[in-house]
Design an enzyme around this catalytic site. Sequence first.
Site, PDB file in Angstrom:
ATOM      1  N   GLU A  54     122.644 114.396  78.442  1.00  0.00           N
ATOM      2  CA  GLU A  54     122.119 114.724  79.772  1.00  0.00           C
ATOM      3  C   GLU A  54     120.988 115.739  79.666  1.00  0.00           C
ATOM      4  O   GLU A  54     119.963 115.618  80.348  1.00  0.00           O
ATOM      5  CB  GLU A  54     123.224 115.270  80.683  1.00  0.00           C
ATOM      6  CG  GLU A  54     122.705 115.552  82.089  1.00  0.00           C
ATOM      7  CD  GLU A  54     123.693 116.284  82.979  1.00  0.00           C
ATOM      8  OE1 GLU A  54     123.239 117.068  83.844  1.00  0.00           O
ATOM      9  OE2 GLU A  54     124.922 116.087  82.817  1.00  0.00           O
ATOM     10  N   ASN A 110     132.635 117.936  80.344  1.00  0.00           N
ATOM     11  CA  ASN A 110     133.433 118.460  81.465  1.00  0.00           C
ATOM     12  C   ASN A 110     134.904 118.595  81.090  1.00  0.00           C
ATOM     13  O   ASN A 110     135.587 119.491  81.568  1.00  0.00           O
ATOM     14  CB  ASN A 110     133.226 117.607  82.716  1.00  0.00           C
ATOM     15  CG  ASN A 110     133.955 116.293  82.665  1.00  0.00           C
ATOM     16  OD1 ASN A 110     135.111 116.187  83.050  1.00  0.00           O
ATOM     17  ND2 ASN A 110     133.286 115.249  82.196  1.00  0.00           N
ATOM     18  N   SER A 134     133.365 114.858  75.519  1.00  0.00           N
ATOM     19  CA  SER A 134     133.225 115.017  76.967  1.00  0.00           C
ATOM     20  C   SER A 134     133.031 116.478  77.333  1.00  0.00           C
ATOM     21  O   SER A 134     133.951 117.292  77.194  1.00  0.00           O
ATOM     22  CB  SER A 134     134.468 114.455  77.671  1.00  0.00           C
ATOM     23  OG  SER A 134     134.502 114.856  79.027  1.00  0.00           O
ATOM     24  N   SER A 188     135.604 111.597  82.937  1.00  0.00           N
ATOM     25  CA  SER A 188     135.380 110.314  82.272  1.00  0.00           C
ATOM     26  C   SER A 188     136.667 109.708  81.728  1.00  0.00           C
ATOM     27  O   SER A 188     136.629 108.690  81.031  1.00  0.00           O
ATOM     28  CB  SER A 188     134.367 110.493  81.133  1.00  0.00           C
ATOM     29  OG  SER A 188     134.735 111.572  80.292  1.00  0.00           O
TER      30      SER A 188
END
Length: 340
Positions: free
Chosen positions: A134, A232, A230, A274
């Site tokens: 990102e 988050n 991941s 996710s």
Amino acid sequence: MTDIAQAPQEVLLAEPRGFCAGVDRAIEIVERALLKFGAPIYVRHEIVHNTFVVNDLKAKGAIFIEDLADVPPGSTLVFSAHGVSRAVQAEARARGFEIFDATCPLVTKVHVEVAKLAKEGYEFIMIGHKGHPEVEGTMGQLSGGIHLVEDVEDVATVQPAQTERLAVVTQTTLSVDDAAQISAAVRRRFPSVREPKKQDICYATQNRQDAVKLMSPQVDVMIVVGSPTSSNSNRLAELARKLGVPSYMVDSAAELQPEWLEGRKRVGLTAGASAPEVLVKAVIDRIRSFGAVSVRKMDGIQETVKFPLPKGLKAPEGLAPPAGSQLHAGAAGRAPEQGS
């Protein structure tokens, strides 16, 4: 049953947890592309950072690549939920692929803001993790003028060409508290810095972290379902530890170790944005196999956000997401509550 001495008596389920609207949309884009065009469908980078999700889509015919040179001419290509740089977009168009962009709309919002302010002469400080796709996608919206900071210490080393027009943007999956501390350091050094009208950290990241804050004083150990890649999910485990609760991340139920739960009366359980609900249910089943007797869901925010699909993949009114997997909340079902 594999009883352990002093097994947990209760599992407390975070609410909300698991899939967010951006993840649901990204997975549905790949599934609908497979239905419409047939396998293979090429996806640049993991569609979302979850091993189970990626393997499920691979089994259906998705091929995950990093280099567009690995995609045959005339193929259908999906950009991952994390977003891509303008250079990647331009290369994909030049190669003539059929492109579907699964970038989360909340990430796209950051890209649009960067493009808009860059035209007004702004430079940017981006708060995020170096190497995360990102961050690479957002920084790649411009050829220069975006300075990455990962912590408060980095703020002191930033050397923008000018400070009259300076703006802050953030990765959407950061720790809310860490991002606030870094933003405060940026404001101290650059008092006139422009901040987003609404913070860039997404609603789902905020809600899942808030649920962990609420849950932590009530549990003896925290289990976070999520893959190591991941962002988050990692932030959820870190947050619980900062709040004084032993915390472990698992990519699957098989990774759960009985000794983590020994003597812990109440287990907190959550999942990154996710991670599909089917994995949460599998973890609950494994904890129950150790002797836990009840599962209780916390009260929490009910998320109703839904993002539209790209043109060319929109479903007829009322049609459910593609069947055949346990990825979507509707397919996996919610985990059982107390008494079940």
